[in-house]
Design a protein around this motif. Structure first.
Motif, short mmCIF file in Angstrom:
data_model
loop_
_atom_site.label_atom_id
_atom_site.label_comp_id
_atom_site.label_asym_id
_atom_site.label_seq_id
_atom_site.Cartn_x
_atom_site.Cartn_y
_atom_site.Cartn_z
N ILE A 156 73.12 109.62 67.41
CA ILE A 156 72.58 110.72 68.21
C ILE A 156 71.21 111.09 67.66
CG2 ILE A 156 74.83 111.62 68.90
CD1 ILE A 156 74.55 113.79 66.82
N GLY A 157 70.29 111.44 68.57
CA GLY A 157 68.94 111.84 68.19
C GLY A 157 68.76 113.34 68.35
N ILE A 158 68.42 114.01 67.26
CA ILE A 158 68.27 115.47 67.25
C ILE A 158 66.93 115.81 66.61
CG2 ILE A 158 69.23 117.66 66.45
CD1 ILE A 158 71.04 116.26 68.44
N ALA A 159 66.18 116.71 67.24
CA ALA A 159 64.85 117.05 66.74
C ALA A 159 64.88 118.14 65.68
CB ALA A 159 63.95 117.48 67.90
N GLU A 160 65.76 119.10 65.83
CA GLU A 160 65.72 120.29 64.97
C GLU A 160 66.44 120.04 63.65
OE1 GLU A 160 66.16 124.63 66.43
OE2 GLU A 160 68.05 124.10 65.49
N GLN A 161 65.74 120.31 62.56
CA GLN A 161 66.29 120.03 61.23
C GLN A 161 67.53 120.86 60.92
OE1 GLN A 161 62.32 120.16 59.00
NE2 GLN A 161 63.41 118.57 57.88
N ASP A 162 67.54 122.13 61.32
CA ASP A 162 68.71 122.96 61.07
C ASP A 162 69.95 122.39 61.75
OD1 ASP A 162 67.49 124.76 59.44
OD2 ASP A 162 67.32 126.36 60.92
N MET A 163 69.77 121.89 62.97
CA MET A 163 70.89 121.30 63.70
C MET A 163 71.35 120.01 63.03
SD MET A 163 72.78 122.08 66.32
CE MET A 163 74.37 121.23 66.32
N VAL A 164 70.40 119.24 62.53
CA VAL A 164 70.75 118.01 61.81
C VAL A 164 71.59 118.33 60.58
CG1 VAL A 164 69.82 116.06 60.49
CG2 VAL A 164 68.74 116.74 62.64
N ALA A 165 71.17 119.34 59.82
CA ALA A 165 71.92 119.74 58.63
C ALA A 165 73.34 120.16 58.98
CB ALA A 165 71.19 120.88 57.90
N VAL A 166 73.48 120.90 60.08
CA VAL A 166 74.80 121.33 60.52
C VAL A 166 75.67 120.14 60.91
CG1 VAL A 166 76.00 122.48 62.43
CG2 VAL A 166 74.20 123.68 61.20
N LEU A 167 75.10 119.17 61.62
CA LEU A 167 75.87 118.02 62.07
C LEU A 167 76.28 117.12 60.91
CD1 LEU A 167 73.87 117.19 65.31
CD2 LEU A 167 76.25 117.95 65.19
N VAL A 168 75.41 116.95 59.94
CA VAL A 168 75.76 116.14 58.76
C VAL A 168 76.90 116.80 57.99
CG1 VAL A 168 74.93 115.31 56.53
CG2 VAL A 168 73.50 115.06 58.56
N ARG A 169 76.78 118.10 57.79
CA ARG A 169 77.84 118.85 57.11
C ARG A 169 79.12 118.83 57.94
NH1 ARG A 169 80.46 120.56 52.66
NH2 ARG A 169 81.21 122.71 52.82
N ALA A 170 78.98 118.97 59.24
CA ALA A 170 80.15 118.98 60.13
C ALA A 170 80.89 117.65 60.06
CB ALA A 170 79.72 119.27 61.56
N ALA A 171 80.15 116.55 60.03
CA ALA A 171 80.80 115.24 59.92
C ALA A 171 81.59 115.14 58.62
CB ALA A 171 79.74 114.13 59.99
N ARG A 172 81.01 115.62 57.53
CA ARG A 172 81.70 115.57 56.24
C ARG A 172 82.99 116.39 56.28
NH1 ARG A 172 78.23 117.59 51.32
NH2 ARG A 172 76.90 115.96 52.19
N LEU A 173 82.93 117.58 56.91
CA LEU A 173 84.12 118.42 57.00
C LEU A 173 85.21 117.77 57.83
CD1 LEU A 173 82.40 121.90 57.52
CD2 LEU A 173 83.70 121.17 55.51
N ALA A 174 84.81 116.94 58.80
CA ALA A 174 85.78 116.22 59.63
C ALA A 174 86.22 114.91 58.99
CB ALA A 174 85.18 115.95 61.01
N GLY A 175 85.75 114.65 57.77
CA GLY A 175 86.15 113.44 57.06
C GLY A 175 85.42 112.19 57.49
N VAL A 176 84.22 112.34 58.03
CA VAL A 176 83.45 111.20 58.53
C VAL A 176 82.14 111.09 57.76
CG1 VAL A 176 82.29 110.20 60.54
CG2 VAL A 176 84.46 111.44 60.83
N THR A 177 81.81 109.88 57.33
CA THR A 177 80.56 109.64 56.62
C THR A 177 79.43 109.42 57.62
OG1 THR A 177 81.74 108.62 54.77
CG2 THR A 177 79.38 108.16 54.95
N SER A 178 78.31 110.09 57.41
CA SER A 178 77.17 109.95 58.32
C SER A 178 75.93 109.53 57.54
CB SER A 178 76.90 111.27 59.05
OG SER A 178 76.54 112.29 58.12
N SER A 179 74.97 108.98 58.26
CA SER A 179 73.67 108.65 57.66
C SER A 179 72.59 109.20 58.58
CB SER A 179 73.51 107.14 57.50
OG SER A 179 73.55 106.49 58.76
#
Length: 230
Positions: A156-179
């Motif tokens: 997924i492509g996201i422009a806003e850095q705050d939203m990116v930080a939330v999504l990366v953290r959200a993936a970790r909380l759901a047990g998924v590794t993201s890059s």
């Protein structure tokens, strides 16, 4: 006071949709529509958000309606030589100030909950509530910013850095590794494609059924979110 309510989750996902819709996604998220006869673009209006995908606009409209606001989506043309459809969501003026205030408050609260580093037991209600918010955020990210899969990865492509930080953290909380990688105008977040269902399926508190089974499901399969009784 309960940590989580269905109203809060619904408003948080709506806020995430709006933040994901901000300009800056790469060109391949657009769906060009070439026409022989140029069409006149609709007049600019004070839209809450604009999307490239109809399902994202419909989702935001549905969430805002569930929150009690009079929202509507409409298509307008954008671009120059290459025309493309833009899905625009607006809120009736009497509701706009209250809706904006709710979106800001819900985003701030949800972001704070997701980025909090205080330790929680894996079986605690608070930990489960964080996962619900995490999946609500990913619902929004997948609907708005989904790119072409590559190497068996959902991107997924996201422009806003705050939203990116939330999504990366959200993936970790759901047990998924993201890059995360940087592209012109946006950040690209990638997760294993097989993890998609675990990222986007959640239940609204008190609803007893998933608020959204899958962000990639057919439109008719998407249930309307139900709000908890006052």
């Amino acid at each position: 006071m309960t940590f989580l309510t269905s109203t809060f989750v619904t408003a948080f996902e709506a806020a995430c949709l709006i933040r994901c819709a901000r300009p800056g996604r790469p060109a391949d998220t657009r769906r060009p529509r070439l026409t022989d006869v140029p069409r006149i673009a609709a007049p600019q209006t004070d839209a809450v958000a604009e999307f490239d995908r109809e399902e994202a606009a419909e989702r935001l409209t549905m969430l805002l309606a569930a929150l009690g606001y009079h929202a509507r989506s409409a298509e307008r043309d954008g671009g120059g030589v290459r025309r493309y459809a833009v899905q625009q969501v607006t809120i009736a003026e009497p509701d706009r100030v209250a809706a904006d205030r709710m979106m800001v408050t819900s985003w701030q609260r949800g972001r704070q909950r997701l980025l909090a580093t205080d330790p929680l037991g894996s079986t605690s209600p608070q930990a489960a509530h964080r996962v619900v918010l995490a999946r609500a955020a990913w619902n929004a990210g997948v609907l708005v910013g989904r790119l072409r899969p590559r190497h068996s990865q959902l991107r997924i492509g996201i422009a806003e850095q705050d939203m990116v930080a939330v999504l990366v953290r959200a993936a970790r909380l759901a047990g998924v590794t993201s890059s995360v990688s940087k592209r012109s105008g946006c950040f690209v977040i990638a997760v294993p494609e097989q993890a998609t269902s675990s990222l986007v399926s959640y239940e609204l508190p008190g609803a007893g059924r998933p608020a959204r089974r899958h962000a990639l499901s057919a439109r008719q399969d998407r249930p309307t979110p139900r709000l908890a009784a006052a």
